[in-house]
Design a protein around this motif. Structure first.
Motif, PDB file in Angstrom:
ATOM      1  N   ILE A   1     -12.508   4.130   0.742  1.00  0.00           N
ATOM      2  CA  ILE A   1     -11.457   4.349   1.749  1.00  0.00           C
ATOM      3  C   ILE A   1     -12.001   3.768   3.047  1.00  0.00           C
ATOM      4  O   ILE A   1     -13.148   4.057   3.429  1.00  0.00           O
ATOM      5  CB  ILE A   1     -11.204   5.866   1.972  1.00  0.00           C
ATOM      6  CG1 ILE A   1     -10.819   6.554   0.655  1.00  0.00           C
ATOM      7  CG2 ILE A   1     -10.195   6.107   3.089  1.00  0.00           C
ATOM      8  CD1 ILE A   1      -9.365   6.506   0.300  1.00  0.00           C
TER       9      ILE A   1
ATOM     10  N   ALA B  97      -4.580   2.106   9.109  1.00  0.00           N
ATOM     11  CA  ALA B  97      -4.769   0.780   8.501  1.00  0.00           C
ATOM     12  C   ALA B  97      -4.521  -0.358   9.491  1.00  0.00           C
ATOM     13  O   ALA B  97      -5.094  -1.436   9.355  1.00  0.00           O
ATOM     14  CB  ALA B  97      -3.855   0.608   7.293  1.00  0.00           C
TER      15      ALA B  97
ATOM     16  N   ALA C 227       0.847  -1.205   0.000  1.00  0.00           N
ATOM     17  CA  ALA C 227       0.000   0.000   0.000  1.00  0.00           C
ATOM     18  C   ALA C 227       0.876   1.246   0.000  1.00  0.00           C
ATOM     19  O   ALA C 227       0.510   2.279  -0.548  1.00  0.00           O
ATOM     20  CB  ALA C 227      -0.932  -0.003   1.200  1.00  0.00           C
ATOM     21  N   CYS C 228       2.026   1.176   0.653  1.00  0.00           N
ATOM     22  CA  CYS C 228       2.973   2.297   0.589  1.00  0.00           C
ATOM     23  C   CYS C 228       4.391   1.740   0.542  1.00  0.00           C
ATOM     24  O   CYS C 228       4.613   0.553   0.786  1.00  0.00           O
ATOM     25  CB  CYS C 228       2.785   3.278   1.735  1.00  0.00           C
ATOM     26  SG  CYS C 228       2.368   2.619   3.312  1.00  0.00           S
TER      27      CYS C 228
ATOM     28  N   THR D  97      -3.507   4.896   4.780  1.00  0.00           N
ATOM     29  CA  THR D  97      -4.871   4.357   4.655  1.00  0.00           C
ATOM     30  C   THR D  97      -4.829   3.231   3.631  1.00  0.00           C
ATOM     31  O   THR D  97      -3.908   3.150   2.824  1.00  0.00           O
ATOM     32  CB  THR D  97      -5.883   5.403   4.127  1.00  0.00           C
ATOM     33  OG1 THR D  97      -5.441   5.869   2.848  1.00  0.00           O
ATOM     34  CG2 THR D  97      -6.071   6.552   5.089  1.00  0.00           C
ATOM     35  N   ILE D  98      -5.851   2.384   3.684  1.00  0.00           N
ATOM     36  CA  ILE D  98      -5.985   1.387   2.618  1.00  0.00           C
ATOM     37  C   ILE D  98      -7.388   1.495   2.039  1.00  0.00           C
ATOM     38  O   ILE D  98      -8.313   1.985   2.694  1.00  0.00           O
ATOM     39  CB  ILE D  98      -5.682  -0.048   3.086  1.00  0.00           C
ATOM     40  CG1 ILE D  98      -6.350  -0.353   4.415  1.00  0.00           C
ATOM     41  CG2 ILE D  98      -4.199  -0.296   3.151  1.00  0.00           C
ATOM     42  CD1 ILE D  98      -6.167  -1.803   4.856  1.00  0.00           C
ATOM     43  N   THR D  99      -7.505   1.021   0.812  1.00  0.00           N
ATOM     44  CA  THR D  99      -8.788   1.091   0.125  1.00  0.00           C
ATOM     45  C   THR D  99      -9.470  -0.272   0.203  1.00  0.00           C
ATOM     46  O   THR D  99      -8.900  -1.248   0.702  1.00  0.00           O
ATOM     47  CB  THR D  99      -8.586   1.499  -1.344  1.00  0.00           C
ATOM     48  OG1 THR D  99      -7.756   0.530  -1.970  1.00  0.00           O
ATOM     49  CG2 THR D  99      -7.919   2.871  -1.441  1.00  0.00           C
TER      50      THR D  99
ATOM     51  N   LEU E 213      -7.074  13.492   5.604  1.00  0.00           N
ATOM     52  CA  LEU E 213      -7.995  12.825   4.679  1.00  0.00           C
ATOM     53  C   LEU E 213      -8.894  13.857   3.992  1.00  0.00           C
ATOM     54  O   LEU E 213      -9.127  13.799   2.773  1.00  0.00           O
ATOM     55  CB  LEU E 213      -8.831  11.806   5.467  1.00  0.00           C
ATOM     56  CG  LEU E 213      -9.532  10.705   4.690  1.00  0.00           C
ATOM     57  CD1 LEU E 213      -8.589   9.982   3.745  1.00  0.00           C
ATOM     58  CD2 LEU E 213     -10.135   9.695   5.684  1.00  0.00           C
TER      59      LEU E 213
ATOM     60  N   THR F  11     -10.043   7.405  -5.715  1.00  0.00           N
ATOM     61  CA  THR F  11      -9.853   6.760  -4.404  1.00  0.00           C
ATOM     62  C   THR F  11      -8.376   6.435  -4.191  1.00  0.00           C
ATOM     63  O   THR F  11      -7.823   6.710  -3.119  1.00  0.00           O
ATOM     64  CB  THR F  11     -10.703   5.463  -4.326  1.00  0.00           C
ATOM     65  OG1 THR F  11     -12.045   5.783  -4.681  1.00  0.00           O
ATOM     66  CG2 THR F  11     -10.669   4.869  -2.933  1.00  0.00           C
TER      67      THR F  11
ATOM     68  N   TYR G 166      -0.902   9.234   2.086  1.00  0.00           N
ATOM     69  CA  TYR G 166       0.373   8.605   2.440  1.00  0.00           C
ATOM     70  C   TYR G 166       1.528   9.588   2.283  1.00  0.00           C
ATOM     71  O   TYR G 166       2.396   9.691   3.160  1.00  0.00           O
ATOM     72  CB  TYR G 166       0.550   7.348   1.584  1.00  0.00           C
ATOM     73  CG  TYR G 166       1.976   6.975   1.295  1.00  0.00           C
ATOM     74  CD1 TYR G 166       2.826   6.584   2.327  1.00  0.00           C
ATOM     75  CD2 TYR G 166       2.473   7.018   0.002  1.00  0.00           C
ATOM     76  CE1 TYR G 166       4.146   6.266   2.064  1.00  0.00           C
ATOM     77  CE2 TYR G 166       3.794   6.691  -0.265  1.00  0.00           C
ATOM     78  CZ  TYR G 166       4.628   6.332   0.761  1.00  0.00           C
ATOM     79  OH  TYR G 166       5.928   6.015   0.511  1.00  0.00           O
TER      80      TYR G 166
ATOM     81  N   SER H  65      -5.804   8.044  -1.293  1.00  0.00           N
ATOM     82  CA  SER H  65      -4.978   7.225  -0.407  1.00  0.00           C
ATOM     83  C   SER H  65      -3.490   7.558  -0.605  1.00  0.00           C
ATOM     84  O   SER H  65      -2.728   7.677   0.367  1.00  0.00           O
ATOM     85  CB  SER H  65      -5.248   5.749  -0.697  1.00  0.00           C
ATOM     86  OG  SER H  65      -4.595   4.948   0.236  1.00  0.00           O
ATOM     87  N   LYS H  66      -3.094   7.760  -1.869  1.00  0.00           N
ATOM     88  CA  LYS H  66      -1.688   8.049  -2.169  1.00  0.00           C
ATOM     89  C   LYS H  66      -1.279   9.424  -1.620  1.00  0.00           C
ATOM     90  O   LYS H  66      -0.233   9.577  -0.981  1.00  0.00           O
ATOM     91  CB  LYS H  66      -1.464   7.993  -3.683  1.00  0.00           C
ATOM     92  CG  LYS H  66      -0.041   8.243  -4.115  1.00  0.00           C
ATOM     93  CD  LYS H  66       0.148   7.840  -5.569  1.00  0.00           C
ATOM     94  CE  LYS H  66       1.570   8.033  -6.040  1.00  0.00           C
ATOM     95  NZ  LYS H  66       1.914   9.427  -6.292  1.00  0.00           N
TER      96      LYS H  66
END
Ligand SMILES: Cc1ncc(COP(=O)(O)O)c(C=O)c1O
Length: 445
Positions: free
Chosen positions: A415, A58, A33-34, A405-407, A435, A391, A399, A395-396
């Motif tokens: 989200i 997350a 995710a990151c 965060t994760i989707t 956010l 979305t 980060y 999230s990107k």
């Protein structure tokens, strides 16, 4: 003081170097995710190898309800490491296995004798629940739901609904798996509206029993009380009770997959407690052991005893270090403080999310139970066309500003919030501010 503290652009140089090594040494299959690499975590904050501090919404996909490096979990696991790390329950049993089973038997809904067996992951818990249900009923079939997620091992993956990226290219899948729509009211498969629909999606199972598989061939219906990967979909309150009644009518076992919803996430120990529904088997993993790998299958004693001696288990299932951690988690759950905290977090997120929805057409739906909240983004409120790219961009951007965060969602347009429940009010507010800024940049809020 701000919880987020960025010393470099993300990812920083050390993380970038590690990521290059990761790409060379690890297949692309396990997604990231990151691209920061963690040095340490505490509560709801992770510090990366470049000494950037990020806020974590997350929780390692919902495994850290008691927080990163929870003091009691660390103490219990460390003490156990010094005593013995493994013996294999099949070879030289130990008390903590039995006592954690006793605790889960007592804490799960249902005033009847129960038994618990342990495994290592959510997927393994799913596999075991199906084995047990088949052995107990003598029936082969299992019914799961559209948008459901039950793991990545072959039978669990067969029960999982999302094709890309989970299933594509991995067939053939296990047989005798049937599927029907979940109560995803925002995208109702029957184009009906609750409550006037009278939860027609449950009645539709009778149709499945006519068209696809006889009811008396179905061992179990497996259901997430709130969809996790499928988009944090909270079914209406009469959905699970009606499903319970239907399964009881046909002698089908109801398996509640509480892998993601369990251990306070929804404001109660288990999400089914919100509905009064008592499943025959309840499976848990993720936050059960505060970040250590452990899963549990808890159910009616006579059902759990259906497989013969040697039919269940595995080398590492119920590892003593993970069990010690789980005891420490349950000690903290039993005070009830984290349930109240989950409700308070949920109330804060709900208020902010409602305002985003009011302000922005990008926000199609906001929904949640306890601290399990979804913000579903759409390109157009009328067509509900999923805003997948937006979305991912939210999230990107989050980060890049230090918010992890994760989707979720079959369309990747949700989200979701899985922050540790020990997050402080200030941290929560800061994360929601980030956010909000990211949503705003993406054309929302
Ligand atoms: C509801 C549910 N069931 C099962 C699983 C599979 O768990 P694991 O990844 O530990 O195998 C997950 C994982 O996200 C889940 O959310």
């Amino acid at each position: 003081m701000s919880a987020i503290e960025l010393k470099t652009e993300l990812p920083g140089p050390r993380s970038r170097a590690l990521f290059a090594r990761r790409e060379a040494a690890v297949p692309r299959g396990p997604y990231n995710a990151c691209s920061i690499f963690v040095k340490e975590g505490k509560g709801a904050v992770v510090t990366d190898v470049d000494d950037n501090r990020l806020l974590d919404f997350a929780g390692g996909i919902g495994c850290l309800n008691v927080g990163h490096a929870n003091e009691e979990v660390v103490k219990a696991a460390t003490a156990q490491l010094g005593r013995f790390t493994h013996g294999c329950f099949h070879v030289t049993p130990y008390e903590s296995y039995v006592s954690l089973a006793e605790r889960l038997n007592a804490l799960t809904p249902g005033a009847f004798p129960k038994k618990t067996v342990f495994a290592n992951s959510g997927a393994e818990a799913v596999e075991n629940a199906v084995k047990i249900a088949r052995a107990a009923t003598g029936r082969p079939a299992v019914l799961a739901f559209e948008d459901g997620f039950h793991g990545r091992t072959l039978l669990a993956l067969s029960l999982t609904s999302k094709v890309h990226p989970y299933k594509a290219g991995f067939g053939p899948f296990a047989p005798e798996v049937y599927r029907a729509p979940y109560a995803y009211c925002y995208r109702c498969s029957y184009h009906l509206t609750h409550p006037s629909c009278a939860v027609a999606c449950v009645d539709a199972l009778e149709d499945v029993f006519k068209r696809y598989v006889e009811a008396d061939q179905v061992a179990a219906v497996i259901v997430e009380p709130v969809l996790g990967e499928g988009g944090f979909v909270v079914p209406p309150s009469d959905y699970l009770p009606k499903l319970r009644a239907l399964t009881a009518k046909h002698g089908i076992l109801l398996v509640a997959d509480e892998v993601q919803t369990g251990f306070g996430r929804t404001g109660k120990l288990f999400a089914v407690e919100h509905t009064g529904v008592v499943p025959d088997i309840l499976i848990t993993a993720k936050s059960l052991a505060g970040g250590l790998p452990l899963s549990a299958i808890t159910g009616r004693a006579e059902v759990m005893d259906a497989p013969g001696v040697g039919g269940l288990g595995g080398t590492f299932g119920g590892n003593p270090v993970a069990l010690a951690a789980a005891h420490a988690v349950l000690d903290q759950m039993e005070t009830g403080a984290l349930f109240a905290r989950a409700q308070a977090i949920g109330a804060t997120v709900a208020k902010r999310a409602a305002a985003w929805k009011e302000r922005s057409p990008l926000v199609g739906d906001v929904r949640g139970l306890g601290a399990m909240w979804a913000i579903e983004l759409v390109k157009d409120r009328a067509t509900k066309a999923p805003a997948k790219d937006e979305t991912a961009a939210v999230s990107k951007r989050g980060y890049e500003r230090g918010l992890v965060t994760i989707t979720a969602g079959t369309y990747g347009n949700v989200i979701r919030t899985l922050m540790p429940l020990v997050i402080t009010d200030a941290e929560l507010g800061e994360g929601l501010d980030v956010l909000e800024a990211c949503l705003s940049e993406a054309g929302g809020a």
